[in-house]
Scaffold this motif. Structure first.
Motif: not given
Length: 285
Positions: A40-46
């Protein structure tokens, strides 16, 4: 000593294992994910394992696949639920295998605690500050997992889980090993009078004192102006003891999800836009 031990797995996932339990029984796996080692990317990393946080669906499913790979099981042996901050316990049987693994609609609905004595089923629950509660009965070879925010805590979900294991599997509470996982701790968890009044009500019902007889930190501390620092970990520990679990058999993590956003997602610290960790427990066939 911290009971949840961080280990990087070959596929890149960084997971916290309850090593003492797993050393006792090679057929058991139990632990808690970090936020590290996923796609996952950005604030959901990872390593976001939550389908309900507006992350890319395919990324979350891949993260769940990676977790299953790390545990050396098939994703179709795992179960996920739609949690509602209640205290209802779901008995997990073979028919639940694969529930919710790639769809919220096919998840176990409206449950926050899960028990089984069937090998080959791997229970999962999702967290981003709430308290993971894990249970293992080495005598009856039964396991349990519960999700305890403040609402589930005052509804005594820990006690309900032990009672369900006793009813369905013949578990004796003093045989149970319990673990309280990484979660937001009293250093970062400020609540108001409404929450504390519910905590006090539950404490009165169970005859739990705020000051711990064994020298542990208090369940809550008054900050003034109607604000309190609350330890859901200590409250759940005392509920476990009242349920009959021996204090010496309760492991409690010292890791705070809010303090350690390098390792964990924190709903409160990150303003509500973040991923979810998964706690898991299962018995290999």
């Amino acid at each position: 000593m911290e009971p949840f031990v961080l280990q990087k797995v070959e596929n890149g996932c960084e997971l916290f294992y309850i090593k003492s339990w797993m050393n006792q029984n090679a057929g058991l796996t139990a632990g808690f994910t970090s936020r590290l080692g996923g796609v996952s990317k950005s604030e959901f990393g990872s390593l976001n394992c939550g389908l309900h946080v507006n992350d890319i669906h395919e990324d979350v499913v891949r993260n769940r696949e990676k977790l299953a790979e790390a545990l050396r099981v098939g994703l179709d042996q795992c179960t996920y639920a739609e949690q509602v901050h209640g205290n209802e316990v779901q008995i997990i049987t073979r028919e639940h295998a694969g529930a919710g693994i790639d769809s919220r609609e096919r998840a176990i609905q409206s449950k926050d605690a899960f028990i089984t004595n069937e090998p080959g089923l791997f229970l999962h629950a999702l967290f981003a500050d709430c308290v993971p509660l894990l249970f293992y009965d080495p005598v009856q070879n039964a396991i349990g997992l519960a999700h305890a925010g403040w609402k589930g805590t005052v509804l005594q979900i820990a006690k309900k889980t032990v009672e369900a294991m006793s009813l369905h599997y013949g578990t004796a509470a003093d045989d149970v090993l319990a673990a309280i996982g990484p979660s937001i701790r009293d250093c970062c968890y400020e609540v108001d009078e409404h929450v504390i009044s519910r905590i006090r009500q539950s404490m009165d019902e169970l005859q739990i004192r705020n000051e711990q007889e064994d020298g542990g930190s208090p369940i809550y501390a008054d900050k003034g102006n109607g604000k309190y620092n609350l330890s859901l970990q200590q409250m759940n520990r005392q509920i476990m003891i009242k349920a009959g679990i021996l204090p010496s058999r309760i492991e409690m993590s010292s890791l705070c999800t809010s303090c350690r956003t390098d390792l964990f997602f924190s709903h409160r610290k990150e303003g509500g836009k973040t991923g979810r960790m998964a706690a898991w427990i299962g018995l290999y066939e």
